[in-house]
Design a protein around this motif. Structure first.
Motif, PDB file in Angstrom:
ATOM      1  N   LEU A   1      39.756  46.377  50.589  1.00  0.00           N
ATOM      2  CA  LEU A   1      38.937  45.809  49.605  1.00  0.00           C
ATOM      3  C   LEU A   1      40.017  45.717  47.873  1.00  0.00           C
ATOM      4  O   LEU A   1      39.628  45.582  47.104  1.00  0.00           O
ATOM      5  N   ARG A   2      40.868  45.841  48.260  1.00  0.00           N
ATOM      6  CA  ARG A   2      42.221  45.830  47.401  1.00  0.00           C
ATOM      7  C   ARG A   2      42.905  43.973  47.318  1.00  0.00           C
ATOM      8  O   ARG A   2      42.940  44.091  46.097  1.00  0.00           O
ATOM      9  N   ALA A   7      37.292  41.100  47.722  1.00  0.00           N
ATOM     10  CA  ALA A   7      36.840  41.147  46.198  1.00  0.00           C
ATOM     11  C   ALA A   7      35.619  39.739  45.323  1.00  0.00           C
ATOM     12  O   ALA A   7      34.501  40.317  45.732  1.00  0.00           O
ATOM     13  N   THR A  11      31.818  40.272  45.978  1.00  0.00           N
ATOM     14  CA  THR A  11      31.003  39.736  44.887  1.00  0.00           C
ATOM     15  C   THR A  11      29.900  38.155  45.162  1.00  0.00           C
ATOM     16  O   THR A  11      28.891  38.858  44.818  1.00  0.00           O
ATOM     17  N   LEU A  40      39.291  47.780  37.224  1.00  0.00           N
ATOM     18  CA  LEU A  40      39.429  47.608  38.600  1.00  0.00           C
ATOM     19  C   LEU A  40      41.588  46.599  38.704  1.00  0.00           C
ATOM     20  O   LEU A  40      41.631  46.111  39.855  1.00  0.00           O
ATOM     21  N   ILE A  44      43.151  46.052  42.554  1.00  0.00           N
ATOM     22  CA  ILE A  44      42.672  45.579  42.947  1.00  0.00           C
ATOM     23  C   ILE A  44      44.158  44.131  42.309  1.00  0.00           C
ATOM     24  O   ILE A  44      44.242  44.320  41.237  1.00  0.00           O
ATOM     25  N   GLU A  58      35.114  40.766  36.257  1.00  0.00           N
ATOM     26  CA  GLU A  58      35.622  42.530  36.361  1.00  0.00           C
ATOM     27  C   GLU A  58      34.404  43.154  36.897  1.00  0.00           C
ATOM     28  O   GLU A  58      34.041  43.206  37.658  1.00  0.00           O
ATOM     29  N   ILE A  61      32.331  42.398  40.098  1.00  0.00           N
ATOM     30  CA  ILE A  61      33.691  43.115  41.056  1.00  0.00           C
ATOM     31  C   ILE A  61      32.648  44.727  41.325  1.00  0.00           C
ATOM     32  O   ILE A  61      32.060  45.058  41.959  1.00  0.00           O
ATOM     33  N   PHE A  65      30.966  46.256  44.679  1.00  0.00           N
ATOM     34  CA  PHE A  65      31.473  46.773  45.340  1.00  0.00           C
ATOM     35  C   PHE A  65      30.905  48.583  44.706  1.00  0.00           C
ATOM     36  O   PHE A  65      30.503  49.048  46.036  1.00  0.00           O
TER      37      PHE A  65
END
Length: 111
Positions: A1-2, A7, A11, A40, A44, A58, A61, A65
């Protein structure tokens, strides 16, 4: 997920509601902490990447998440000590066994 593209994909899937989402949890996966979700930019690596140009912000995301990691999204835990091909077959088999909800309009049903 990073990773930014991860992401972005997560999303996009939740924002467009055009795909069924099943989380696959790898061994050793640690979900982002609440403070990481709130900031985030510390979770990320967005250096050199501008997701906003794709209308991914953001908060989008963060919401995605939370959905991905929450109870509303089905998940599969990967097996340990197996080759990647065995992992793939196990995940595929599990997905096919599940009684998945009807797909959003326009997507074919799971065979």
């Amino acid at each position: 997920l990073r990773r930014p593209w991860c992401a972005g994909e997560v999303t996009t899937a939740f924002k467009t509601m055009s795909a069924r989402v099943v989380a696959v949890w790898a061994r050793g996966f640690v979900a982002p902490a609440d403070d990481e979700l709130m900031h985030l930019d510390t979770y990320i690596d967005l250096e050199g990447c501008n997701l906003a140009q794709y209308n991914i912000f953001e908060n989008d995301i963060r919401v995605s998440f939370n959905k991905l990691l929450g109870t509303e999204t089905p998940h599969i835990s990967m097996r340990t000590g197996c080759s990647s091909s065995v992992q793939f077959k196990a995940i595929t088999s599990e997905l096919l066994k599940r009684n998945m909800p009807e797909p959003p309009k326009g997507l074919p049903p799971v065979p």
